[in-house]
Design a protein around this motif. Structure first.
Motif, PDB file in Angstrom:
ATOM      1  N   THR A   1     -22.132  73.924  42.639  1.00 34.78           N
ATOM      2  CA  THR A   1     -22.892  74.557  41.493  1.00 34.78           C
ATOM      3  C   THR A   1     -24.369  74.850  41.912  1.00 34.78           C
ATOM      4  OG1 THR A   1     -23.581  74.745  39.210  1.00 34.78           O
ATOM      5  CG2 THR A   1     -23.817  72.864  40.084  1.00 34.78           C
ATOM      6  N   ASN A   2     -25.004  75.851  41.603  1.00 34.03           N
ATOM      7  CA  ASN A   2     -26.402  76.308  41.583  1.00 34.03           C
ATOM      8  C   ASN A   2     -27.115  75.769  40.518  1.00 34.03           C
ATOM      9  OD1 ASN A   2     -26.412  77.126  44.401  1.00 34.03           O
ATOM     10  ND2 ASN A   2     -25.352  79.011  43.578  1.00 34.03           N
ATOM     11  N   ASP A   3     -26.704  75.132  39.357  1.00 37.58           N
ATOM     12  CA  ASP A   3     -27.437  75.200  38.045  1.00 37.58           C
ATOM     13  C   ASP A   3     -27.461  73.622  37.993  1.00 37.58           C
ATOM     14  OD1 ASP A   3     -27.500  74.470  35.227  1.00 37.58           O
ATOM     15  OD2 ASP A   3     -26.767  76.108  35.020  1.00 37.58           O
ATOM     16  N   LYS A   4     -29.041  73.301  38.025  1.00 36.74           N
ATOM     17  CA  LYS A   4     -29.180  71.985  38.100  1.00 36.74           C
ATOM     18  C   LYS A   4     -28.962  71.278  36.955  1.00 36.74           C
ATOM     19  CE  LYS A   4     -32.941  68.800  39.020  1.00 36.74           C
ATOM     20  NZ  LYS A   4     -34.477  68.587  39.472  1.00 36.74           N
ATOM     21  N   GLU A   5     -28.594  71.730  35.660  1.00 38.33           N
ATOM     22  CA  GLU A   5     -28.187  71.033  34.392  1.00 38.33           C
ATOM     23  C   GLU A   5     -27.097  70.562  34.682  1.00 38.33           C
ATOM     24  OE1 GLU A   5     -29.218  72.995  30.691  1.00 38.33           O
ATOM     25  OE2 GLU A   5     -31.621  72.935  31.206  1.00 38.33           O
ATOM     26  N   LEU A   6     -26.045  71.539  34.939  1.00 37.90           N
ATOM     27  CA  LEU A   6     -24.589  71.462  35.289  1.00 37.90           C
ATOM     28  C   LEU A   6     -24.532  70.175  36.221  1.00 37.90           C
ATOM     29  CD1 LEU A   6     -22.968  74.967  35.411  1.00 37.90           C
ATOM     30  CD2 LEU A   6     -23.103  73.128  33.625  1.00 37.90           C
ATOM     31  N   TYR A   7     -25.191  70.245  37.231  1.00 36.67           N
ATOM     32  CA  TYR A   7     -25.078  69.209  38.256  1.00 36.67           C
ATOM     33  C   TYR A   7     -25.232  67.807  37.784  1.00 36.67           C
ATOM     34  CZ  TYR A   7     -26.912  66.436  42.372  1.00 36.67           C
ATOM     35  OH  TYR A   7     -27.151  65.678  43.201  1.00 36.67           O
ATOM     36  N   LEU A   8     -26.596  67.616  37.283  1.00 36.17           N
ATOM     37  CA  LEU A   8     -26.933  66.291  36.494  1.00 36.17           C
ATOM     38  C   LEU A   8     -25.946  65.960  35.717  1.00 36.17           C
ATOM     39  CD1 LEU A   8     -30.604  66.752  36.242  1.00 36.17           C
ATOM     40  CD2 LEU A   8     -29.461  65.573  38.089  1.00 36.17           C
ATOM     41  N   MET A   9     -25.493  66.728  34.763  1.00 34.16           N
ATOM     42  CA  MET A   9     -24.190  66.289  33.881  1.00 34.16           C
ATOM     43  C   MET A   9     -23.104  65.887  34.488  1.00 34.16           C
ATOM     44  SD  MET A   9     -23.358  65.500  30.777  1.00 34.16           S
ATOM     45  CE  MET A   9     -24.690  65.981  29.714  1.00 34.16           C
ATOM     46  N   MET A  10     -22.443  66.761  35.483  1.00 30.00           N
ATOM     47  CA  MET A  10     -21.266  66.378  36.266  1.00 30.00           C
ATOM     48  C   MET A  10     -21.489  65.018  36.886  1.00 30.00           C
ATOM     49  SD  MET A  10     -19.885  69.933  37.396  1.00 30.00           S
ATOM     50  CE  MET A  10     -21.222  70.572  38.303  1.00 30.00           C
ATOM     51  N   ARG A  11     -22.620  64.718  37.533  1.00 30.72           N
ATOM     52  CA  ARG A  11     -22.977  63.581  38.259  1.00 30.72           C
ATOM     53  C   ARG A  11     -22.869  62.272  37.273  1.00 30.72           C
ATOM     54  NH1 ARG A  11     -25.198  62.541  42.940  1.00 30.72           N
ATOM     55  NH2 ARG A  11     -26.296  60.789  42.262  1.00 30.72           N
ATOM     56  N   SER A  12     -23.402  62.582  36.116  1.00 26.77           N
ATOM     57  CA  SER A  12     -23.340  61.609  34.806  1.00 26.77           C
ATOM     58  C   SER A  12     -22.012  61.377  34.386  1.00 26.77           C
ATOM     59  CB  SER A  12     -24.333  62.035  33.877  1.00 26.77           C
ATOM     60  OG  SER A  12     -24.222  60.987  32.751  1.00 26.77           O
ATOM     61  N   LEU A  13     -21.187  62.434  34.215  1.00 29.11           N
ATOM     62  CA  LEU A  13     -19.825  62.113  33.763  1.00 29.11           C
ATOM     63  C   LEU A  13     -18.882  61.561  34.803  1.00 29.11           C
ATOM     64  CD1 LEU A  13     -19.518  65.653  32.104  1.00 29.11           C
ATOM     65  CD2 LEU A  13     -19.772  63.695  30.985  1.00 29.11           C
ATOM     66  N   ARG A  14     -18.977  61.601  36.020  1.00 25.09           N
ATOM     67  CA  ARG A  14     -18.114  60.938  36.920  1.00 25.09           C
ATOM     68  C   ARG A  14     -18.456  59.696  37.210  1.00 25.09           C
ATOM     69  NH1 ARG A  14     -20.021  61.867  42.812  1.00 25.09           N
ATOM     70  NH2 ARG A  14     -22.158  61.154  42.672  1.00 25.09           N
ATOM     71  N   ASN A  15     -19.763  59.093  36.707  1.00 22.99           N
ATOM     72  CA  ASN A  15     -20.432  57.995  36.992  1.00 22.99           C
ATOM     73  C   ASN A  15     -20.676  57.019  35.790  1.00 22.99           C
ATOM     74  OD1 ASN A  15     -21.585  55.852  38.573  1.00 22.99           O
ATOM     75  ND2 ASN A  15     -23.713  56.670  38.471  1.00 22.99           N
ATOM     76  N   VAL A  16     -19.885  56.986  34.903  1.00 22.20           N
ATOM     77  CA  VAL A  16     -19.560  56.350  33.714  1.00 22.20           C
ATOM     78  C   VAL A  16     -20.816  56.513  32.702  1.00 22.20           C
ATOM     79  CG1 VAL A  16     -18.004  54.380  34.413  1.00 22.20           C
ATOM     80  CG2 VAL A  16     -20.688  54.268  34.699  1.00 22.20           C
TER      81      VAL A  16
END
Length: 406
Positions: A210-225
């Motif tokens: 993605t190029n969307d930082k908000e999406l990126y940070l949320m997806m990182r959080s979701l995959r890391n409990v």
């Protein structure tokens, strides 16, 4: 003298080359062995191979961010949740695709809305999308089926006019391009699978770009409990799980990525050659190009089969004959997704799917025709062969046709 007896009946097969997958060498072996010897196999606390792999893949796709995860199904789910879908929302999907494109929507307590495919490409037909949009529609998941780019200009235009998110299902699209842009980099997010059959593989695994930082940070959080970047180890801010890949998978992917561009060019060129060779065979019609794809991934090479020109031999029997000749082929999906028991019986185990949703009434004629009548697949490993190998595929089809119409 050429053996004209079909291999299906004991003759000599036309295609002699083996088509092995995955393709690897000592570099992959050494990379994994180095991780094993290090004793640091996990993620995120042991080494930086995963972060490096994510950065390499993002750069290859031309995006700012990438988030790895355990498989392509989870990568779709991470993207959907990060894009803000809520229970009961509708998500437009094609019916001619792997189950995960739609089942992940169900897992998010949302409603898959099936929109038919374009018979020329087997991708989601943009001309049919707007008729399916309601006030509950929140996202579109176009699938770049077989490595053929969807009409992303049309889809993005529709999405922007209706304020919808676009999540590209690029599980077949590694390395392929639409108007010079890598697939997965055009929508809000792009989801990839690294399952063992895919053009880029580590056995299992997935990635979202993605190029969307908000999406990126949320997806990182979701995959890391549910952890966040600035949080502590035992602080969990979002409802995520452990969807992390291992250091060994990251090491494999990094080495496999070094081969992807050359392999994609080979598949693309072989697809163009096979199109030319099959064009003169009555009853065989390759899916068309010229819809914006500037580089075709050919995870699957697809042609349409007309039994009239093969002695009215049913498609499934033709595919068995073609496989016997040594062509790595498959009959394709036997039915569209909405015909699966999951949808026909509404075995959703979700609380937010409205009672009035009834998949027994769904009809997508083009998808049904592809499943029941037309589609024959040649698998991606075969598309890495030599030009002589590709010519032998066409010769095998002609051999079968002559035998069946003699």
């Amino acid at each position: 003298m050429m053996d004209t007896k079909l291999a299906f009946y004991g003759g000599t097969k036309e295609v002699q080359a083996p088509f092995n997958w995955p393709v690897f060498d000592q570099r992959e072996v050494d990379a994994v062995a180095e991780v094993v010897r290090s004793g640091q196999w996990g993620n995120p606390d042991c080494g930086d191979l995963v972060a490096r792999c994510e950065a390499e893949f993002a750069a290859y796709c031309g995006t700012q961010y990438a988030v790895s995860c355990v498989n392509g199904s989870v990568s779709l789910r991470l993207a959907l949740i990060a894009c803000g879908v809520k229970p009961g929302d509708e998500v437009i999907v094609p019916p001619y695709t792997f189950i995960a494109t739609a089942s992940t929507v169900i897992e998010c307590n949302c409603v898959p809305i099936f929109v038919d495919i374009d018979p020329e490409t087997y991708n989601l037909d943009p001309t049919r999308i707007e008729a399916a949009i309601t006030d509950r529609t929140k996202a579109i998941i176009p699938v770049h089926f077989g490595g053929q780019a969807c009409d992303m200009d049309a889809i993005m235009d529709i999405a922007q006019r209706h304020n919808l998110r676009v999540i590209e299902d690029a599980a077949h699209g590694h390395g392929a391009e639409y108007k010079g842009r890598k697939l997965g980099s055009i929508g809000d997010a792009g989801s990839f699978s690294f399952q063992s059959s895919k053009n880029l593989t580590s056995g299992e695994g997935g990635m979202v770009v993605t190029n969307d930082k908000e999406l990126y940070l949320m997806m990182r959080s979701l995959r890391n409990v549910g952890r966040i970047e600035e949080g502590q180890w035992y602080e969990h801010y979002n409802p995520g799980c452990n969807y992390r890949i291992t250091q060994m998978q990251a090491a494999l992917l990094s080495k496999q990525l070094e081969k992807l561009e050359e392999q994609t060019q080979t598949r693309n060129n072989n697809g163009l050659l096979l199109n030319l060779l099959l064009a003169d065979i009555n009853g065989i019609s390759p899916l068309t190009r010229g819809h914006g794809e500037t580089l075709h991934g050919y995870h699957i090479y697809i042609f349409k089969y007309d039994p009239i020109f093969f002695g009215n031999t049913p498609k499934n029997q033709f595919v068995e004959m073609l496989a016997a000749e040594g062509v790595p082929c498959f009959k394709g999906y036997p039915e569209p997704l909405y015909k699966q028991p999951l949808f026909q019986n509404k075995n959703f185990m979700c609380y937010a799917i409205p009672e009035e949703v009834d998949y027994t009434q769904v009809e997508c004629p083009e998808a049904e025709k592809a499943c029941y009548q037309d589609a024959v697949w040649i698998l991606q490993s075969g598309m890495l062969g030599t030009s002589d190998d590709i010519a032998s595929f066409a010769k095998a089809i002609v051999k079968i046709q002559l035998a069946l119409t003699a």
